[in-house]
Motif scaffolding. Structure first.
Motif, PDB file in Angstrom:
ATOM      1  N   PHE A   1      -7.192 -16.127 -32.488  1.00  0.00           N
ATOM      2  CA  PHE A   1      -6.604 -17.459 -32.534  1.00  0.00           C
ATOM      3  C   PHE A   1      -7.224 -18.327 -31.440  1.00  0.00           C
ATOM      4  O   PHE A   1      -7.588 -17.836 -30.370  1.00  0.00           O
TER       5      PHE A   1
ATOM      6  N   THR B   1      -4.308 -21.793 -33.428  1.00  0.00           N
ATOM      7  CA  THR B   1      -4.785 -21.852 -34.804  1.00  0.00           C
ATOM      8  C   THR B   1      -5.830 -20.766 -35.032  1.00  0.00           C
ATOM      9  O   THR B   1      -6.455 -20.277 -34.082  1.00  0.00           O
ATOM     10  N   ARG B   2      -6.028 -20.403 -36.281  1.00  0.00           N
ATOM     11  CA  ARG B   2      -6.925 -19.295 -36.616  1.00  0.00           C
ATOM     12  C   ARG B   2      -8.357 -19.574 -36.178  1.00  0.00           C
ATOM     13  O   ARG B   2      -8.881 -20.683 -36.340  1.00  0.00           O
TER      14      ARG B   2
ATOM     15  N   ASP C   1     -11.749 -18.911 -37.279  1.00  0.00           N
ATOM     16  CA  ASP C   1     -12.467 -18.456 -38.483  1.00  0.00           C
ATOM     17  C   ASP C   1     -13.793 -17.791 -38.157  1.00  0.00           C
ATOM     18  O   ASP C   1     -14.413 -17.183 -39.042  1.00  0.00           O
TER      19      ASP C   1
ATOM     20  N   LYS D   1     -10.175 -11.016 -39.243  1.00  0.00           N
ATOM     21  CA  LYS D   1      -9.688 -12.388 -39.166  1.00  0.00           C
ATOM     22  C   LYS D   1      -8.164 -12.439 -39.292  1.00  0.00           C
ATOM     23  O   LYS D   1      -7.546 -11.637 -39.998  1.00  0.00           O
ATOM     24  N   ALA D   2      -7.569 -13.376 -38.595  1.00  0.00           N
ATOM     25  CA  ALA D   2      -6.122 -13.579 -38.699  1.00  0.00           C
ATOM     26  C   ALA D   2      -5.776 -14.072 -40.100  1.00  0.00           C
ATOM     27  O   ALA D   2      -6.513 -14.865 -40.699  1.00  0.00           O
TER      28      ALA D   2
ATOM     29  N   ARG E   1      -2.772 -19.111 -40.537  1.00  0.00           N
ATOM     30  CA  ARG E   1      -3.588 -20.272 -40.192  1.00  0.00           C
ATOM     31  C   ARG E   1      -3.110 -20.889 -38.878  1.00  0.00           C
ATOM     32  O   ARG E   1      -3.919 -21.415 -38.105  1.00  0.00           O
TER      33      ARG E   1
ATOM     34  N   ASN F   1      -2.613 -11.214 -35.106  1.00  0.00           N
ATOM     35  CA  ASN F   1      -3.491 -11.523 -36.234  1.00  0.00           C
ATOM     36  C   ASN F   1      -3.233 -10.647 -37.446  1.00  0.00           C
ATOM     37  O   ASN F   1      -3.766 -10.893 -38.536  1.00  0.00           O
TER      38      ASN F   1
END
Length: 520
Positions: free
Chosen positions: A184, A198-199, A201, A207-208, A211, A514
């Protein structure tokens, strides 16, 4: 009158639920669309307002999975490779660590050995527990560093799992905007209100699924519960024992408990500042321990949301050697006999006295961190053998001042095992060379220090567990210098649509967010 208040309270709950997301439904198990993967967590007090913690925004005490250390703590309190792929001890108090080469900070810069030096140099200026200094980190090449603490410390890698040792981008200021490598990214911090992430990317690992992740700071535990019931938050941290049964009965909510990652402890001031010196008498200390029924505390006062332990940290930390620490038994009759033999006679009001001095103790605790029922239980149990206890619930500033000045007899806390070092708490709270100011008031003395130093010098993990157990046995069984009251389960409550938090990490600061996601 009480019944009327209860009815009003129930009506308030119904009204809040109606004004929130409505009645809490069950979950179909189908993931919400990506744009709706936004989790709001009700956390406790905002501890980042303290300057020492502001330096670790989003890392500790609340870990928002924005930042990562070189190694991570597993659920059985061992070390797991992370940003460092491997390490070895090279002699002369020096560890070599090899780094991942596929990691980038949130601003796009590459994670490398220079970033490790910047991050650990920064920590060295703030935290003395690992004995790091500005000269400790030497860059071997872009993906390799040597780390040599200023004092002998073979527990270094076990300590580096702590979120405080997280890697931050060189030149960044984590007090304002932590730029790290986690799943994040930092988005917003409003003191005493919220922390938002926030994630990422571009994260190098898994990946989380969320979002957006928001932590709302809600210091009052009853208000946290109401926020969950009203649908204002999706989950809450540190549910009190008294709220569990009601939440379990409510449709659309569920409870998850972590195994004990912390032990409810009573610290004893062996060298308290006058007039707080009574517990310097080993006989009195043993009587205090024996007067307390710890099983009843765990099962009745804490409603079974705790377990009996004989160690100052979770027994799993000591492995098979935890059995070396036996603990003193609950024996109020023997406690009374010891006090009689020590010259403490029961006075006219039921409080023991010796040469005109009453056997009276001051117990301190932070007002928001410990269930007051625990202190009241201790007070009643000790009164039964003629020991008077006064309880003071203090705000964080007053508590810290009282603790660090030695003006107390008993200190009630819930410390957590936040690293993989079996001697962590032993070296932090009772070891005289510790950087913690209160250690001077609780330290048993040279024999204990020598045992801790043997543990810190062990090269093998089994050996450090064995030596830490020896030091703990001396601390608890021989000196009665602390009281492990209960291993406490950390409790989370959440909407049934919150997934991935079925088995929380025993150490709250190592909960990894995550893996969570939201279902319909």
């Amino acid at each position: 009158m009480r019944r009327g208040v209860a009815v009003i309270w129930q009506l308030c709950l119904l009204w809040l639920a109606a004004c929130g997301r409505g009645e809490l439904p069950g979950s179909t198990g189908e993931p919400l669309p990506d744009e709706e993967q936004s989790l709001v967590v009700g956390a406790g007090e905002d501890e980042f307002t303290a300057e020492a913690n502001r330096q670790r925004l989003g890392m500790y005490p609340l870990n928002a999975s924005i930042c990562e250390p070189l190694v991570r703590l597993t659920e059985d309190f061992r070390v797991q490779p992370w940003l460092a792929t491997r390490w070895e001890y090279r002699g002369d108090n020096t560890f070599r660590l090899w780094l991942r080469t596929d990691v980038r900070f949130h601003d796009g810069r590459r994670f490398d050995a220079a970033a490790v030096k910047f991050s650990l140099d920064r920590v060295a200026a703030q935290i003395q527990h690992s004995f790091l200094s500005a000269e400790s980190v030497r860059i071997v090449d872009d993906s390799t560093v040597d780390v040599r603490p200023a004092r002998p410390n073979l527990r270094l890698v076990e300590q580096l799992v702590h979120p405080s040792y997280s890697m931050v981008a060189p030149g960044s200021d984590p007090r304002l905007h932590p730029v790290c490598t986690g799943p994040f990214r930092f988005a917003e911090y409003v003191p005493r209100s919220r922390l938002v992430a926030t994630r990422n990317d571009d994260y190098w690992g898994a990946k989380a699924r969320l979002r957006r992740l928001t932590f709302r700071f809600i210091p009052d535990e009853n208000t946290r519960v109401l926020a969950l019931q009203a649908g204002e938050v999706d989950a809450i941290i540190d549910v009190s024992r008294g709220a569990v049964a009601g939440l379990q009965r409510q449709r659309g909510l569920r409870i998850a408990s972590a195994p004990p990652g912390g032990v409810l402890l009573a610290y004893l001031a062996l060298h308290g500042r006058a007039p707080h010196g009574i517990l310097g008498d080993r006989v009195v200390r043993r009587a205090v321990v024996m007067a307390l029924d710890r099983r009843a505390l765990a099962e009745r006062i804490l409603d079974g949301h705790a377990t009996v332990v004989h160690t100052v940290n979770p027994p799993a930390v000591l492995g098979r050697h935890a059995a070396l620490v036996r603990g003193l038994p609950h024996a109020p009759g023997e406690a009374a006999r010891l006090l009689d033999a020590g010259g403490w006679r029961v006075g006219p009001r039921g409080v023991r006295e010796k040469v005109g001095r009453p056997l009276a103790l001051l117990l301190i605790m932070q007002s928001t961190s410990i269930d007051p029922a625990v202190a009241e239980y201790m007070q009643a149990q000790l009164a039964a053998v003629g020991i008077a206890v006064t309880i003071e619930r203090l705000d964080p500033a007053a508590y810290g001042e009282r603790l660090n000045s030695g003006r107390f007899d008993l200190d009630l806390e819930l410390p957590n095992q936040n690293d993989a070092n079996p001697a962590f708490l032993l070296a932090l709270r009772w070891y005289r060379p510790s950087a913690v100011a209160s250690a001077a008031f609780m330290a048993p003395g040279p024999a204990y220090d020598a045992l801790v130093e043997r543990a810190l010098a062990a090269t093998d993990h089994d050996a450090v567990q064995a030596r830490a157990a020896e030091a703990m046995r001396y601390l608890l069984d021989d000196e009665a210098a602390a009281i492990p009251l209960a291993g406490v389960y950390r409790i989370y409550a959440m909407r049934v649509g919150v997934r991935g938090l079925e088995h929380p990490h025993p150490a709250k600061t190592h909960q990894w967010w995550n893996a969570l996601w939201l279902a319909r």
